[in-house]
Structure formats: structure tokens, C-alpha cells
Design a protein around this motif. Structure first.
Motif, PDB file in Angstrom:
ATOM      1  N   UNK A   1      -3.641  -3.355  10.454  1.00  0.00           N
ATOM      2  CA  UNK A   1      -3.865  -4.660  10.668  1.00  0.00           C
ATOM      3  C   UNK A   1      -4.107  -5.234  11.886  1.00  0.00           C
ATOM      4  N   UNK A   2      -4.291  -4.590  12.834  1.00  0.00           N
ATOM      5  CA  UNK A   2      -5.105  -4.817  14.318  1.00  0.00           C
ATOM      6  C   UNK A   2      -6.673  -5.246  14.068  1.00  0.00           C
ATOM      7  N   UNK A   3      -6.371  -4.145  13.239  1.00  0.00           N
ATOM      8  CA  UNK A   3      -8.143  -3.845  13.267  1.00  0.00           C
ATOM      9  C   UNK A   3      -9.055  -5.030  12.390  1.00  0.00           C
ATOM     10  N   UNK A   4      -8.471  -5.161  11.141  1.00  0.00           N
ATOM     11  CA  UNK A   4      -8.632  -6.497  10.218  1.00  0.00           C
ATOM     12  C   UNK A   4      -8.148  -7.925  10.661  1.00  0.00           C
ATOM     13  N   UNK A   5      -7.683  -7.854  11.873  1.00  0.00           N
ATOM     14  CA  UNK A   5      -7.573  -9.967  11.955  1.00  0.00           C
ATOM     15  C   UNK A   5      -8.061 -10.729  13.068  1.00  0.00           C
ATOM     16  N   UNK A   6      -8.239 -11.366  12.205  1.00  0.00           N
ATOM     17  CA  UNK A   6      -9.587 -12.333  12.326  1.00  0.00           C
ATOM     18  C   UNK A   6      -8.988 -13.169  13.815  1.00  0.00           C
ATOM     19  N   UNK A   7      -9.568 -13.513  14.963  1.00  0.00           N
ATOM     20  CA  UNK A   7      -9.544 -14.166  16.395  1.00  0.00           C
ATOM     21  C   UNK A   7     -10.229 -15.385  16.116  1.00  0.00           C
ATOM     22  N   UNK A   8      -9.254 -16.589  16.942  1.00  0.00           N
ATOM     23  CA  UNK A   8      -9.907 -17.981  16.310  1.00  0.00           C
ATOM     24  C   UNK A   8     -10.419 -18.522  15.017  1.00  0.00           C
ATOM     25  N   UNK A   9      -9.499 -18.389  14.305  1.00  0.00           N
ATOM     26  CA  UNK A   9      -9.193 -19.009  12.947  1.00  0.00           C
ATOM     27  C   UNK A   9      -7.302 -18.892  12.673  1.00  0.00           C
ATOM     28  N   UNK A  10      -7.062 -20.036  12.286  1.00  0.00           N
ATOM     29  CA  UNK A  10      -5.389 -20.254  12.448  1.00  0.00           C
ATOM     30  C   UNK A  10      -5.469 -20.355  10.776  1.00  0.00           C
ATOM     31  N   UNK A  11      -4.796 -19.596  10.455  1.00  0.00           N
ATOM     32  CA  UNK A  11      -4.066 -19.693   8.398  1.00  0.00           C
ATOM     33  C   UNK A  11      -2.787 -19.615   8.650  1.00  0.00           C
ATOM     34  N   UNK A  12      -2.498 -20.775   7.659  1.00  0.00           N
ATOM     35  CA  UNK A  12      -1.541 -22.059   7.743  1.00  0.00           C
ATOM     36  C   UNK A  12      -1.163 -21.638   6.105  1.00  0.00           C
TER      37      UNK A  12
END
Lengths: 608, 313
Positions: B238-249
Motif C-alpha cells: 500500500x505504501x509503494x503504490x500510494x500516489x502522492x499529489x493526487x486525491x481520490x474521492x
């Protein structure tokens, strides 16, 4: 039968044999350890190599100590299932075919059909079961490694020793079942094949009467049965024997029936026997009656039998030990195999005449000569009675007692001499023996099969060992090569000794290079080569080549040495000492091959 | 090079550490001892009890080599590997291990029952336990009807299933799975993934290697990415796949009329590259839904094809 070496007492044999085994195992282990260290040192330095080899040996030994019978049995079951599902039982059909061909092509009219049939059946069974087990053993493990099925086994708590032992045990069980079935079928075949009957009719007999017309007995021939007939001698009542032909005889009994004599020929005797011999030691006298180290060579390449000249003082003398009245209450049952070498043809249908005498080894009292007739290819039987005549110094004939007058400290000498000038008797030590009694032929046959079983076990262990580090075809070739070298180990040993001592009579012809030279230059092997520098160099090179061959020959197993089929076929009981020594040798080879296989498998990467 | 290994030179003392490698490397050599291929470059790794660890990488990246080194099937050129605190070449460690090789290399002349009985014997299991466990595992992998057929008659998927069963015959603490979903249909793949998750739930440690990224993503807690024999990435999935700078709602029940309003709110807060729409399901989920629906309503066209998660199905 031929017995080139004396059979040592097992109790005396096992000590030195065990020492030799341990010494050999130690030397081979040292050599292999050194080789492993050198290979590792070339890769990762001497210290690291030493550490690896040390840890490898230690872990290997720990694994061997931790062998689980349960896992070995699981792997053995797998090997059995594999063999069965690969239709190994087809070999039984092949054996049936072999028996069929044997029935068609083996000559029932041969000199000794019992020996022929038994030798063939035991030989065929041994060859078939060894071949099948060798193929199973060399192909199984490499197939597992190739199919990678071995990976699902080695990733379980399984020691390499258990894998090797499991394979060996499984295939050994398969081989045992095959051999048992073949043995039973072979037994039935042999017994049925040699069984036969003869008819004896009044028309086939001639009366023998003395000058006064008194009936002394009858002479004649039996009817034909299995391709042979017997010469018959009967007493006046019509009882007697059908004389020895094709290694057997028949008892004949007669009874009067309505004024005629009706004779019944009994079953064959001496055909399927297990004689228990008491063998003596042999020495020779030359034609002038002086002691000689051996007899005369008549030019036969095989120097097993030595010859004595007829019509001279030459004699072959056996000294038997352990002769007691209790063992032989009815006299000495002497049995003799005598080869005949004729310098002139003579009456070819008749044997060569000679004599047998007893002599007391202490006071040299000798019995009167007992006449014998030596015929080729038969075992002559002579019962030496309790009461014998002896000729005193003054020429008087006096009756003497066998045990009181001729046996001294349990020892007695038996003298053989040939009476006919320019004819020769050929004998070996094993050719004269006193018959102690008879063993069970069925049990002896089973012991013969045991010899085949030993061979099968060694072949299986050898195949499994090679399959742990070689591909299947290479393992097969390697195993066959080892067995071939082992087969000639006696010859290689003699050859090496011959080269070492310079005595060409031990093994004429020289080593590999000298033999090649002799072949190319068409030089006879009996011709001594001039000791030129080139010949010396050639002999030296032969020594260098023969040394490793001698070592290998000393280590490799000889299946023929394990074979006891000759005893069974020859009608002799297999001595317990021989069987025990063979069993110990088999155990030693199997243990050595299995341990070597376990270490080899441990040292390799099964998944690379 | 990323590393998660302890720097201690001693064997792992932490009881939670199931697998540890130190500078573990493997170089294949030719007959003359010359280096032919570096299958694995020095690798430091630590795998803890109860986690699902994935070895990820393209073909020839060193995944299977690592697994074989851990199993003691091949020997390291340098470095060390410990499993349960014991050297990887120590046979006794295998008591607690289950291994599913890449292609279920089993004995084709045995049937399913005989196969499991054989492997059970290798663990010294008593006959009753062998029989009970074999029956349970055959049932679990769905081969009850085919348990008397020789493996040579099995399809690839069936062979894979019996391979899984043999890997679990000893109820292992550590399960190593080499390409576990290879050769399985989507249903089998899902069952395999469910099984792996179930193993974790029962406290087992699972190491799997695969080049099927979706499978790894679905089940693994941590992964190591290998490429050309070298460790390139290591960490929690989950940490490796987390994309920072984009928010998902994500929201359910939002009518299309509200899209512009939401977009306006996001623009007011300086959001860029805004996307609003229905998310898509995975093909695997769609396929499984179709199969389940077909089995529930034989002879009818599946309903799943027309549904989406946004519709609430």
C-alpha cells in the motif's frame, strides 16, 4: 566342478576382509575428500574450501545418523510403484520366452542335461534381473531430477541418504520378487525337463551264465529316454543298476510274473543332487616317484588341471583330514572326476585304466591297488571298504582295517596312478573328494538363487550410486564398465603381479601396450621379448597403466565371483562359509555404494 | 540498494523473523568454473511471521532462484540464508515448510490420494492423520471426484491444485509458492488468492513469487521487486503504490447533475486535472460475477455484464 580357489572358513576370512574393507573405504574417502577440497580451493581459496568440505562431511554424517526408516520405506514404496507402473513385470514374460526357447533348443541328450538346464536357468535369471534392476536404478533418479519431481521430495524433511536408500530398497524388493518368481518357474522347468523314464524288457537283456550253465545275472541296455540309454547289469534275481550315463543312474528291481521276469526302472539318481564333499589337499609325484610341485602340462592354456603320466611312478596324492569311523561307518565314499589326455587313440569307447590306493601318512602302509577306469565328463564313484588288503614287505597279502591301519590322526592319503603307458590322467585338487552326505537339492537351488540375489543387490546399489551424479545413459555406461572391470579383476590382479615380479608365466603377454605391440608384430605371448630399452620403456608404461587398473579391480565388484550357480549345476552343496562370505561382501558393497550415493546427491544442486 | 536486513552478523534471534538472507548471491558457472550468469546479486532480506511476502519481477529476475536458495535446492555462491533460524541447507527446517513449485512437479504415476499419502509419509505422519488430512485437502482443492485418477490424466489446473494440497499436507508454518496462479483459470486464481489470505489469517507466513502483478497486489503485505538479479524495491504494497499529489474521492448515489457543482468546489480549492465519472471494475471481478450468476440461473444471460459498482448492482 571347477574350484580354482579354496573356500576359506568364514570365521578366518571375515577379520582380514573387514580390515581390507575399512582400509579401502578410508583411502577412497581420503582421495575423494582431497579432490573435493582441490575443486573448492580453486574456486574459493584453501581455507574456505577446507571449511566447506569439513562442514559437508559433518552434515552428511549427521544426516546419515538421522535416517528415518519410515521415510526410507515411503521412498521405497514410491520406487516399487514406479517400477510396477512402468510395466517392469513384462520381464516375466521375457523369462517365460527364455524358458520356452530353452525347452526347444537345449539338448536333452547332452552329457549332463541337469547341469545344462540348471546353469542356463540360473544364468538367465541372474542376467535378466540384474539388467532390469540396473536400468531401473540408473534411470529413476535422473528422471526425477529432469522432471523436477525431486524438488518436491528434497523440500520435505528428507535426507539424501534416505532418497538413495529408498530407491535401492524399492528396486531391491522389485528384483527380489522377480527373482523369486523366476526361480520358482525355473525350478519347475528344470525338474520337469530332467524327469524321464526308461523301459527294460526281457528282449533287451542277455543272460550271463558260467561254464556250468548257472545263471549269474543279466546284461543289456535300457530303452531310450530323453535321448539316452543306460548299460544295465543285473544279478540273478534281476536286481541291479542302470549304469551312470548323462550324470545319473537308475535302480532296477525285478519280480517274476507268470514265469517271466518283469523289471522296473526306478527314477533317475544323481541328477539333481547337492553333494557335500570333504576335500583334501593335492600333491604330485613325478614319473620317477619323486615329489613334484605340480604335474605335467599337456599344453592346455588353462593350467587348472595337472597331468600324471601313465605306466610310471607318477601319482596324484590327496591327503584328507578329519576321517573318523563315525563319519564314514561303511567305508570311504570316494568320488572322482578324472580328465584323460591320450597320446594315442586306443579304444576310444573305453576309459583309461588306473588304480587308487590308500596310504597311512605316518607309517606309509599302503593298501592293495583298487582298479578304476577313468571316463571323461563323469563323476566316478568308488566306495573304499572297511576291510582292505595290504601287501607286506615279504610279499604276503594281509587284511587290514581302514580306520585302524590306514588312518592316522584322522588323516589318510589317496593315491591315483594311471596304468596305461603314454596316456595321462589330469586332475585338480577339487576333483577327488569324500562324500560326506547329501544336502537338499531344493535348498541348494534356493541358495543358488541367493547368489543371483546378491549380484542383483550390488548391481542395483551401483546403478543408484551412479544415478546420483550422472545422467541416466552415462550412469548406465559407467555401471556396466565397473562390472566389466570387476569381472576381470582376477586377471588384472595376476597381470599386475606378473609385471611386478617379471614372471611371465603368471599372466603371459604383458600389459596393454605390450599386448598391442604383440598383436601388431604378431609375436606369440609365450615368446620372451628381448630386453631392449624400448621394451623396458614399454613394460614401465604398462606398470603405470596397470597400477590404477589393479586398484580399481581390487575395489570393483565381481559378479561372477559371487555366482554360486556352478555349485548347483555341478550337483554340489553350496558351502555355508562361501555363502556367508558372499553375503558379507554384498553388504559391504551395498553399504559403500549407498553412502557414496548419499554424499554425491548431497553435493549436487538438484534444482540447477 | 534498498535493504531491510539486520546488520548483525549473528543468526536472527528475533522469533518473529522467519526468513533472513545476508548478502545472498548466486552465480551459475560453466563446467570450467567460469562465471556464466549472475542469477542473484547480494540480497539482504528479512521476512516476518504472519506476513504475505511477494517476490516480484520479470522472467529471469532471480525470484525463483531466491526461493530455491531459501529451500536449499541450490547452494549460494556467497552469503547466507536462514529459515527459522537454521541454515537453508538444514533439512530439519523442512518440517515446518510447504513448497509449491512452479509447475507442480509431481509423480505422474500416482493418483491424488497416493500423492498426498506419499508426502504425508515423508513427514512421518501416522496413517490415520495422513488419511484424514489427505481427504480434507483433496476436498479443499476440489478433486474429490478425481482422487483415484493418475496425475498423468490431470489438466494443468488440476495438477496445480494437487500441488497446493501436497504443499499443505504438513500444515506448514511457512508456505513458499512459486507462481501460484500459473495455469489456473480465473476461478482457480481467485480461490488460490483466497487460500493465501486464509493462510495468513491462520497465522502462516507466505512467500510467493509471481510476475502477475495483479495477483501480487491483491494478496501481498510486502513485496520485493527484483530485476536482473538485483533488489530494486522493497516495502509494503500500500505504501509503494500510494500516489502522492493526487486525491481520490469516492461517493455513492451522486446524481450527474451534481458533477459540475463538485467540479466547481474543487476548482475553488485549486485542484487541477479533475476527473469525475464511474469507476470500472476489474475484468476478474466481472468474470467471476458472470460465472456465479450463470451457475445460479442456468440458461439465462448473465446480468453482471450490464451492472457496475456505481449502480449498486
Amino acid at each position: 566342478m571347477v574350484l580354482e580357489q579354496e573356500i576359506p572358513r568364514f570365521a578366518a576370512w571375515i577379520g582380514p576382509a573387514l580390515l581390507t574393507f575399512l582400509l579401502t573405504v578410508g583411502l577412497v574417502s581420503l582421495f575423494v575428500g582431497l579432490a573435493a577440497w582441490l575443486v573448492q580451493a580453486a574456486r574459493s581459496g584453501p581455507l574456505d574450501a577446507g571449511d566447506r568440505v569439513y562442514r559437508g562431511i559433518l552434515t552428511g554424517l549427521r544426516d546419515l545418523a538421522g535416517t528415518s526408516p519410515g521415510r526410507v520405506w515411503a521412498l521405497a514404496r514410491l520406487a516399487i510403484q514406479e517400477a510396477v507402473r512402468r510395466n517392469v513385470l513384462v520381464v516375466l514374460a521375457v523369462f517365460a520366452l527364455v524358458i520356452l526357447f530353452a525347452g526347444w533348443f537345449l539338448d536333452p541328450a547332452s552329457v549332463n542335461p541337469g547341469r545344462l538346464y540348471l546353469g542356463f536357468i540360473l544364468g538367465a535369471s541372474t542376467f535378466l534381473v540384474c539388467t532390469v534392476n540396473l536400468v531401473l536404478a540408473v534411470f529413476s533418479l535422473p528422471a526425477d531430477i529432469k522432471s523436477k519431481a525431486i524438488q518436491t521430495v528434497t523440500t520435505k524433511p528428507v535426507r539424501t541418504g534416505e532418497i538413495v536408500l529408498g530407491r535401492f530398497l524399492g528396486f531391491a524388493i522389485v528384483g527380489t520378487v522377480l527373482l523369486t518368481l523366476m526361480g520358482l518357474a525355473g525350478w519347475a522347468f528344470v525338474v520337469r525337463s530332467v524327469q524321464h523314464e526308461h523301459e527294460l524288457t526281457a528282449g533287451g537283456l542277455q543272460e550271463i551264465r558260467d561254464d556250468e550253465g548257472t545263471l549269474l545275472g543279466y546284461e543289456g541296455r535300457t530303452g531310450s529316454g530323453r535321448g539316452h540309454r543306460h548299460f544295465v547289469r543285473l544279478d540273478a534275481e534281476g536286481n541291479g543298476i542302470a549304469e551312470n550315463t548323462q550324470g545319473h543312474r537308475h535302480r532296477i528291481t525285478s519280480r517274476p510274473d507268470g514265469g517271466e521276469m518283469v523289471s522296473t526302472v526306478g527314477p533317475a539318481e544323481g541328477l539333481l543332487e547337492a553333494r557335500r564333499p570333504l576335500r583334501g589337499t593335492l600333491r604330485f609325484l613325478d614319473r620317477e616317484g619323486k615329489p613334484a610341485s605340480k604335474g605335467i602340462s599337456v599344453g592346455a592354456e588353462w593350467a587348472y588341471r595337472q597331468f600324471i603320466e601313465g605306466g610310471t611312478a607318477a601319482a596324484a596324492i590327496w591327503t584328507f583330514d578329519g576321517i573318523t569311523e563315525e563319519a564314514f561307518p561303511e567305508g570311504l565314499p570316494l568320488e572322482m572326476t578324472i580328465r584323460v589326455f591320450r597320446t594315442y587313440k586306443g579304444t576310444i569307447t573305453e576309459g583309461i585304466h588306473g588304480t587308487v590306493q590308500l596310504q597311512n601318512p605316518s607309517n606309509k602302509l599302503r593298501s592293495e591297488a583298487i582298479p578304476i577306469v577313468a571316463r571323461e565328463f563323469t563323476i566316478e564313484e568308488l566306495r573304499i571298504p572297511r576291510r582292505l588288503n595290504t601287501v607286506l614287505a615279504d610279499g604276503r597279502v594281509q587284511e587290514a582295517d581302514l580306520f585302524r591301519d590306514f588312518v592316522s590322526d584322522g588323516r589318510v592319503e589317496v593315491w591315483l596312478q594311471c596304468l596305461e603307458p603314454a596316456q595321462y590322467y589330469g586332475v585338480a585338487q577339487a576333483d577327488f573328494y569324500l562324500r560326506l552326505g547329501n544336502g537338499s537339492f531344493a535348498w541348494n537351488y534356493a541358495k543358488g538363487c541367493l547368489g543371483a540375489w546378491f549380484a542383483m543387490l550390488i548391481v542395483t546399489a551401483l546403478g543408484v550410486m551412479f544415478s546420483t551424479f550422472l545422467s541416466a545413459p552415462v550412469a548406465l555406461v559407467a555401471a556396466v564398465a565397473v562390472l566389466l572391470v570387476g569381472q576381470f579383476r582376477e586377471f588384472i590382479s595376476r597381470l599386475f603381479q606378473s609385471q611386478l615380479t617379471g614372471d611371465a608365466t603368471i599372466a603371459p603377454g604383458g600389459g596393454p601396450i605390450e599386448s598391442l605391440y604383440r598383436i601388431v608384430s604378431q609375436t606369440s605371448i609365450t615368446l620372451e621379448l628381448d630386453p631392449t630399452p624400448a621394451v623396458q620403456a614399454m613394460k614401465l608404461a604398462d606398470m603405470v597403466l596397470l597400477a590404477p587398473m589393479r586398484v580399481a579391480a581390487g575395489v570393483f565388484p565381481s559378479l561372477s565371483a559371487l555366482g554360486t550357480g556352478d555349485f548347483v549345476a555341478g550337483g554340489f552343496d553350496i558351502p555355508g562359509d562361501l555363502l556367508a562370505a558372499d553375503a558379507a561382501e554384498t553388504l559391504a558393497y551395498v553399504a559403500a555404494f549407498c553412502i557414496a550415493g548419499a554424499f554425491c546427491l548431497r553435493a549436487r544442486e538438484v534444482a540447477s | 540498494m534498498p535493504s531491510a536486513a539486520s546488520t548483525s552478523s549473528n543468526r536472527p534471534s528475533d522469533a518473529d523473523v522467519v526468513v533472513e538472507t545476508r548478502n545472498l548471491s548466486k552465480i551459475y558457472r560453466d563446467f570450467w568454473g567460469r562465471d556464466k550468469k549472475a542469477a542473484l546479486k547480494p540480497l539482504d532480506l528479512e521476512i516476518r511471521r504472519g506476513e504475505i511476502f511477494g517476490l516480484l519481477g520479470p522472467n529471469g529476475s532471480g525470484k525463483t532462484t531466491t526461493m530455491k536458495l531459501l529451500l536449499g535446492l541450490i547452494f549460494p555462491t556467497s552469503g547466507e540464508a536462514f529459515v527459522f533460524g537454521k541454515p537453508a541447507t538444514d533439512v530439519s527446517k523442512n518440517e515446518r515448510i510447504g513448497y509449491l513449485p512452479e509447475e507442480s512437479y509431481l509423480y505422474k504415476f500416482l493418483d491424488a490420494e497416493e500423492t498426498l499419502d506419499f508426502y504425508g509419509r515423508l513427514f512421518g505422519m501416522p496413517p490415520e492423520e495422513r488419511a484424514r488430512r489427505s481427504a480434507a485437502l483433496i476436498e479443499m482443492v476440489g478433486l474429490t471426484r478425481d482422487r483415484k485418477r493418475q496425475l498423468r490424466e490431470y489438466s494443468k489446473g488440476m495438477t496445480r491444485r494437487i500441488g497446493v494440497a501436497q504443499a499443505l499436507i504438513n500444515d506448514p508454518e511457512l508456505v513458499l509458492l512459486d507462481e501460484p496462479t500459473s495455469g489456473l483459470d480465473p476461478i482457480g486464481t481467485r480461490e488460490m488468492k483466497d487460500l493465501i489470505i486464509d493462510l495468513k489469517a491462520r497465522g502462516k507466513t507466505v512467500i510467493l513469487c509471481s510476475h502477475l502483478l495483479a495477483d501480487v497486489e491483491d494478496v501481498c503485505d510486502r513485496i520485493a521487486v527484483l530485476h536482473q538479479g538485483e533488489l530494486k524495491e522493497l516495502g509494503r504494497v500500500d505504501e509503494l503504490l500510494r500516489v502522492t499529489g493526487i486525491t481520490q474521492i469516492r461517493a455513492g448515489g451522486l446524481p450527474p447533475a451534481a458533477y459540475e457543482e463538485v467540479r466547481a468546489v474543487l476548482a475553488r480549492h485549486g485542484a487541477s486535472d479533475v476527473e469525475i465519472g464511474n469507476p470500472t471494475t476489474t475484468l476478474e471481478d466481472l468474470f467471476l460475477e458472470v460465472v456465479r450468476d450463470t451457475e445460479a440461473r442456468p440458461g439465462r444471460r448473465a446480468r453482471a455484464a450490464a451492472t457496475t459498482p456505481a449502480d449498486g448492482k
